[in-house]
Structure formats: structure tokens, C-alpha cells
Scaffold this motif. Structure first.
Motif, mmCIF file in Angstrom:
data_model
loop_
_atom_site.group_PDB
_atom_site.id
_atom_site.type_symbol
_atom_site.label_atom_id
_atom_site.label_comp_id
_atom_site.label_asym_id
_atom_site.label_seq_id
_atom_site.Cartn_x
_atom_site.Cartn_y
_atom_site.Cartn_z
ATOM 1 N N LEU A 1 -0.899 -4.841 -1.319
ATOM 2 C CA LEU A 1 0.440 -5.120 -1.836
ATOM 3 C C LEU A 1 1.226 -6.037 -0.905
ATOM 4 C CD1 LEU A 1 1.291 -1.494 -2.944
ATOM 5 C CD2 LEU A 1 1.090 -3.424 -4.489
ATOM 6 N N GLN B 1 3.754 -8.320 -2.372
ATOM 7 C CA GLN B 1 4.807 -7.741 -3.212
ATOM 8 C C GLN B 1 5.861 -6.983 -2.402
ATOM 9 O OE1 GLN B 1 1.434 -7.398 -4.271
ATOM 10 N NE2 GLN B 1 1.758 -9.052 -5.743
ATOM 11 N N LEU C 1 6.972 -5.531 -10.884
ATOM 12 C CA LEU C 1 5.545 -5.321 -10.639
ATOM 13 C C LEU C 1 4.832 -4.925 -11.919
ATOM 14 C CD1 LEU C 1 5.770 -3.174 -7.378
ATOM 15 C CD2 LEU C 1 5.483 -5.634 -7.562
ATOM 16 N N SER C 2 3.521 -5.169 -11.945
ATOM 17 C CA SER C 2 2.721 -4.715 -13.082
ATOM 18 C C SER C 2 2.483 -3.211 -12.952
ATOM 19 C CB SER C 2 1.388 -5.453 -13.093
ATOM 20 O OG SER C 2 0.594 -4.996 -12.012
ATOM 21 N N GLN D 1 0.202 -2.345 -10.069
ATOM 22 C CA GLN D 1 0.858 -2.492 -8.762
ATOM 23 C C GLN D 1 1.836 -1.351 -8.522
ATOM 24 O OE1 GLN D 1 2.420 -6.394 -9.448
ATOM 25 N NE2 GLN D 1 0.794 -7.409 -8.309
ATOM 26 N N GLN D 2 2.570 -0.970 -9.562
ATOM 27 C CA GLN D 2 3.508 0.146 -9.408
ATOM 28 C C GLN D 2 2.763 1.402 -8.988
ATOM 29 O OE1 GLN D 2 6.015 0.848 -12.767
ATOM 30 N NE2 GLN D 2 6.713 -1.249 -12.879
ATOM 31 N N ARG E 1 0.022 1.562 -7.331
ATOM 32 C CA ARG E 1 -0.399 1.466 -5.931
ATOM 33 C C ARG E 1 0.768 1.655 -4.979
ATOM 34 N NH1 ARG E 1 -3.381 -3.804 -5.498
ATOM 35 N NH2 ARG E 1 -2.805 -4.142 -7.677
#
Lengths: 273, 368
Positions: free
Chosen positions: B124, B127, B135-136, B139-140, B142
Motif C-alpha cells: 500500500l 496509497q 481506494l478500491s 485496497q480497503q 488490505r
């Protein structure tokens, strides 16, 4: 564009212009009269002068009253925002039997508290509590009148904050106060800003309560003091009134613009994620 | 690192709803443990009780040898990842990940460094300054994992960690989650209603219904040898065929007009049983025989590399998984032979327990 559509459009704009003019003309008076050597009750092209402003600045009652307005509005705003935030948060998290009924009853009664109907008992109450001619008394009465609506609006914001945020923070060991500070307050900030501005504007424009509860002119806010601007002849002092009106409305407009650009106004909850 | 022991755990909600009833469960140190069951079975309540978000009505929760039953959530040294991730929308990724450290009063510079490091481990790094809303879904997820990892808890608790991802992301995240858990070797309990997810991820699975544990075992055990008809019908991408039958002589079970070979063992002939066979363990055969289930195809469902056929016949409704190239059409008759070493027998009454004298499938099956 067909003639029919064109005609419709012309009609629509004419109507809009008329409505706009109806609301704009009084504002035009507010813009011209303060700078007119001989202000009248109608808007007219001013003979430009700054004498009115000078006269106003010399009037110690006027400036002191603005300071009083700020004190009353600030105090009420602080109380309303703090108390309504805590109450709204508690009401949306704690299961209370008849919670919604309670809220609606409060909302209904609040219009009575600051309304004319309850003036006599309010005055008696303030008298018994030794709160006559005290700014605190005015602040408390105004706060009481504004709180229900403020709680009602803010509860929508706290309801829209997912409980999982708080639970997540609790698992990490956050205390209830930390949760309020770190999560709840930032998440409902637009609501708090709205409530803050709204309560300031309410107090700023309130005449009745300070008029009844305050005795000494040194404590009176602007809305009450304006009522005393007469010439020696007993005529309304239009020069002073118009200039003071302009000065009186500026802070609220500025605050409105500032808060709106900084936080944005919303009367509903909902998190933009 | 810590084992979890739940003893006599009972949870009553106001209004008389009993979500958990004397639950006993042990999770070994470092284990990846799944709580699997249909919605309303109490699996989330168990997770929340371990976290301390729900207080047990009776029973104890022990984590790493310490009785934490009455401790508030923040003092149990666990981290939880919520179904909606519960990322704070007004904080950046760094601040989100660093939040547990902020609560622990770690100085700002240090916690930012540690948050960046943890987030970096999960890919990440780019980000860090974004908000969760930018975030996608993957990603959220993670970020939520990184936040849980940042405080180095003794136990991870995941509530439906993959259910908010779309189908493709879910497979990717599943593999990622499993590798991550292996590397960290932190005891992890996760809740899911998806049996495939539980089978794929977990070291051991507890299958629950109505606040009770119906079976605890490795994915292989739970899949190959479901302890009762509930587990048998819940586990597997297509539910097991459960056909009422009667034990007959010659180690067979009479289902409809078919005498099917089965691990009958000591069960006396004439005993009513439930004959269980997975759709995958039924094989097409061209000719009818004594040990074939016969029926007419009523539904053909294409599953990609296989087809799921539904048969109606004397044995009742039977589902069969056949290869993609079989030319099955609704209305055609069909004969299928069960793999005898995969057949299981259940009690037809009570909880539908597996009849105990069944040998472990996969070993030498006497009925075959």
C-alpha cells in the motif's frame, strides 16, 4: 426554438425577475441608505456621505450592543453545539423506550419555550432564579429553545455514522471520550457547523427574549438597541438605523460564507466515504 | 501468540433470544480457524464475544491462558477486521493504520513510520496519503488488515473478510489472506457463511447452527465425513444427496428400487437410514442394474467444466455432477452408480448423526 417555447421562456424569466425584485429591493435600501445624506424610507440614489458611519461609531450604545450580541450568540452557540452533539450521539446509540416520541415532543414544545406563549412563566422563572438582567439567563433560555431542533438535526448525522467505526476503535482500546473526539466529532462536523451557524443566526436576530429579560441598556444586544434609535423629535433615526442595520447584518453574512466554504452546509447525515 | 478456549459460552439477548448455548470451542495457537454457518447461527456473536464487544451471559473466554471474559475489548490484545472494514473516512491510510498506536500513545513520528512499514508489507506504499474513499475494495481490505497488524495483537478476528469484494477479487484476496496468515502465524478466527471460503482458508472449521457447534474438524474431515445431515447439506458447492433408505442384507441400502452398496457395518437389516452421497461421486452408466439409481433428467445446470443434473426417479430427487461433454437433455432417462467408498449413512431421526460404525471414507470400505 418555437415561438411558443420562446414565449414560455420569456414569461418564466419575467416572473422570476419580479420575485427576485421583491426580495432584492429591501436589500438595495440597506446598500444605499447608510451612505445617503438624507435617508428616507424608500430606496433612492444616495448623496454619498460617510457621516452616518461616523455618527454610528460615536454612539457608544451601538458598538457595545454588537459586543453584547456576540457574547449572547457565542455563548448560546457553544452550549447548543456541545449539548446537542452529546445528546444526539447518546440518543442514536442508547436504546431508550419511547425515544422518538420524546424527541418529537421536545421539538413541538421548543417552539413554545422561546415563543411568546411562555413569556410570562419564563419571566417568572428567570425572576425566581435571579436571572433577570443577566446575560446567562438569556443564553440559557435561548439554548433551551434551540436545543430540541439542534438535537433533531444532529441525530440524523450521528445515526448515519456506522457503529462499526466505534466498535473498531473500542477493540483497539479507545475510551468513549476518545471515540467522540477522534471519530464522532470529525464525522458529524458538517452537522456541527450547520447547527453552530444556525444558532448564532437565531440568537443574533432574536429580539423578544433579551428585550424581556435584560433591564440595563449596557447589556442589550443589537437587535434590542436598534429599537431605541429615535431622533429628539421622536422620529425613527433612519440614518442611524440604516447604517446600524448594515453593520448588524455583516457579521452573520460573513460567518455564513466562511462556514459554508469551509465545511459545507447539510441538514442530513450520511458519510461520504 | 495465543490459543483461545471458549468454555460453556452462553449469550442471551434481551427479549429471550439465546444466541449461544453452552458453547465449547478450542482454537490452537497460530491456527487459522473458521466459524461457518448460515446467517443467524451465532457465528458473529462468538467472534464479538471473543473481541469483547458482546458480554457473555455465562461461560468463559480464555486467550493465551488469561481469562478475559470480563475485560473490556481494548485490553484483550485482539484486533478485529469488520465486514465493512470500518476504515475511518476522514483519516488517510497512514492515520488509519496508525490509529491503534495513537491510542497506545506511541509518538507521532514513530507510529507513522511503523504504519508506513506495515502498509508497505501489504503493498500500500503508493496509497499512504489517500483517504479510504479513494481506494478500491481490495485496497480497503488490505488497509483494514494493516491496521489490525499494526498493533501486533495476539489474535486476529475477521468478520466475513471477503464478502464485500467482487468474485474475482475474492479469489485473489483469499490466497493473499492465507499466505499472510501463514507468514504472521497469529491465531486467527474468521466468520463466514461461504463454505468454499472456509474450506479453502481454514486449518480447522467449526460448523454452527442455532448457536451450537455441529462439527469441528479440518476441511478434509468436514467435507469427507460430515458428522450429521446438517453439515452434509451445508458443506460442498452442491449439497449432498440425502436419500431415505433401509438397510438390507449383503451390506446394501435399499433406496427406492435400487440396492446401493454402503458401509453398513454392524447395522441390522431393516433399520431405516439416510443414504448420503455427494453429486460428484455419482458416475454415469449406460445400463441399468441392481446398484444404479435411475431417473429422468428434469434440470440441466451448466457449471462450466461440469454439468449439474437433477434426476427424478423412484429414489427421489438426486443431483449428479457429470463431465461437460455428456449429452444430457431434460426428459432423458439416466442411470448413475454411486462410489461405494464415498457413501455415508445417517440416522434418519434426531440430529441426523453419522452412524458411528461407518469407516473413514478413503480407506478400505467394506461395502465396496
Amino acid at each position: 426554438m418555437s415561438p411558443r417555447e420562446l414565449l414560455g421562456r420569456v414569461g418564466r424569466y419575467t416572473l422570476l425577475s419580479l420575485v427576485l425584485a421583491f426580495f432584492a429591493l429591501p436589500l438595495l435600501w440597506l446598500a444605499t441608505a447608510p451612505f445617503d445624506r438624507t435617508p428616507e424610507i424608500a430606496a433612492s440614489w444616495p448623496e454619498f456621505t460617510l457621516d452616518n458611519v461616523r455618527e454610528l461609531l460615536d454612539n457608544e450604545n451601538a458598538l457595545r450592543s454588537l459586543r453584547n450580541s456576540v457574547l449572547l450568540a457565542g455563548g448560546t452557540c457553544a452550549l447548543v453545539v456541545t449539548l446537542s452533539a452529546l445528546a444526539a450521539y447518546a440518543l442514536s446509540r442508547v436504546r431508550l423506550p419511547g425515544r422518538d416520541g420524546l424527541l418529537y415532543a421536545l421539538l413541538l414544545l421548543s417552539s413554545i419555550v422561546t415563543g411568546t406563549a411562555a413569556m410570562v412563566p419564563l419571566f417568572n422563572l428567570a425572576y425566581e432564579l435571579d436571572l433577570i438582567d443577566s446575560r446567562l439567563g438569556v443564553i440559557l433560555v435561548l439554548t433551551g429553545g434551540l436545543l430540541p431542533s439542534a438535537i433533531f438535526i444532529l441525530k440524523d448525522f450521528t445515526d448515519a455514522t456506522p457503529v462499526s467505526y466505534e466498535e473498531s476503535a473500542r477493540v483497539f482500546g479507545a475510551s468513549p471520550l476518545q471515540i467522540v473526539r477522534h471519530l464522532v466529532v470529525p464525522l458529524i462536523r458538517p452537522g456541527l457547523a450547520t447547527i453552530g451557524v444556525w444558532s448564532v443566526a437565531q440568537v443574533w436576530g432574536n429580539f423578544l427574549i433579551p428585550f424581556l429579560l435584560l433591564r440595563s441598556p449596557e447589556k442589550s444586544p443589537a437587535a434590542v438597541v436598534m429599537y431605541t434609535f429615535y431622533t429628539e423629535g421622536g422620529q425613527p433615526d433612519l440614518a442611524l438605523i440604516s447604517t446600524f442595520s448594515l453593520l448588524y447584518s455583516l457579521p452573520v453574512v460573513l460567518m455564513f460564507l466562511f462556514v459554508s466554504s469551509r465545511y459545507g452546509f447539510r441538514f442530513h447525515g450520511g458519510i461520504k466515504r | 501468540m495465543a490459543a483461545i478456549a471458549l468454555t460453556g459460552l452462553t449469550k442471551d439477548y434481551p427479549g429471550g433470544v439465546r444466541a449461544l448455548d453452552g458453547l465449547e470451542l478450542d482454537v490452537a495457537d497460530g491456527e487459522f480457524f473458521a466459524l461457518l454457518g448460515p446467517s443467524g447461527c451465532g457465528k458473529t456473536t462468538i467472534l464479538r464475544t471473543i473481541a469483547g464487544l458482546e458480554e457473555a451471559t455465562a461461560g468463559t473466554v480464555v486467550i493465551g491462558g488469561d481469562d478475559v471474559t470480563r475485560l473490556p475489548p481494548g485490553r484483550r490484545d485482539v484486533a478485529m477486521v469488520f465486514q465493512d472494514y470500518a476504515l475511518f473516512p476522514h483519516m488517510t491510510v497512514t492515520d488509519n493504520v496508525a490509529y491503534p498506536l495513537r491510542i497506545r500513545k506511541v509518538p507521532t513520528a514513530e507510529r507513522r513510520g511503523r504504519a508506513a512499514e506495515t502498509a508497505g508489507q501489504l503493498g500500500l506504499t503508493k496509497q499512504l496519503d489517500r483517504r479510504p474513499g479513494q481506494l478500491s475494495g481490495g485496497q480497503q481490505q488490505r488497509v483494514a488488515l494493516a491496521r489490525a497488524m499494526a498493533c501486533h495483537p495476539r489474535v486476529f478476528l475477521f468478520d466475513e473478510p471477503l464478502s464485500n469484494l467482487d468474485a474475482r477479487m475474492r479469489l485473489e484476496a483469499r490466497t493473499f489472506l492465507k499466505r499472510l496468515q501463514r507468514e504472521l502465524a497469529v491465531t486467527t478466527v474468521f466468520v463466514t457463511h461461504d463454505q468454499a471460503e472456509a474450506l479453502a482458508l481454514a486449518d480447522r472449521i467449526a460448523v454452527l447452527s442455532d448457536g451450537r457447534v455441529r462439527q469441528v474438524g479440518t476441511p478434509t474431515e468436514v467435507f469427507r465425513r460430515p458428522a450429521n445431515t446438517f453439515v452434509a447439506s451445508f458443506i460442498g458447492s452442491t449439497p449432498m444427496n440425502l436419500l431415505p433408505g433401509t438397510v438390507t442384507a449383503g451390506a446394501r441400502v435399499l433406496v427406492g428400487d435400487a440396492a446401493l452398496p454402503a458401509p453398513v457395518g454392524e447395522i441390522a437389516p431393516g433399520t431405516p437410514v439416510v443414504y448420503g452421497i455427494r453429486p460428484e461421486y455419482l458416475r454415469l452408466t449406460p445400463t441399468a442394474g441392481e446398484d444404479t439409481v435411475t431417473g429422468e433428467i428434469t434440470v440441466v445446470e451448466n457449471l462450466g467444466s461440469t454439468q449439474l443434473l437433477t434426476l427424478e426417479g423412484p429414489a427421489g430427487t438426486v443431483q449428479v455432477v457429470v463431465p461437460e461433454d455428456s449429452e444430457a437433455a431434460p426428459g432423458a432417462p439416466l442411470h448413475v452408480v454411486p462410489r461405494a467408498d464415498r457413501a455415508l449413512l445417517y440416522r434418519p431421526d434426531g440430529d441426523g448423526e453419522l452412524l458411528t460404525n461407518c469407516p473413514t471414507p478413503g480407506g478400505a470400505a467394506p461395502g465396496a
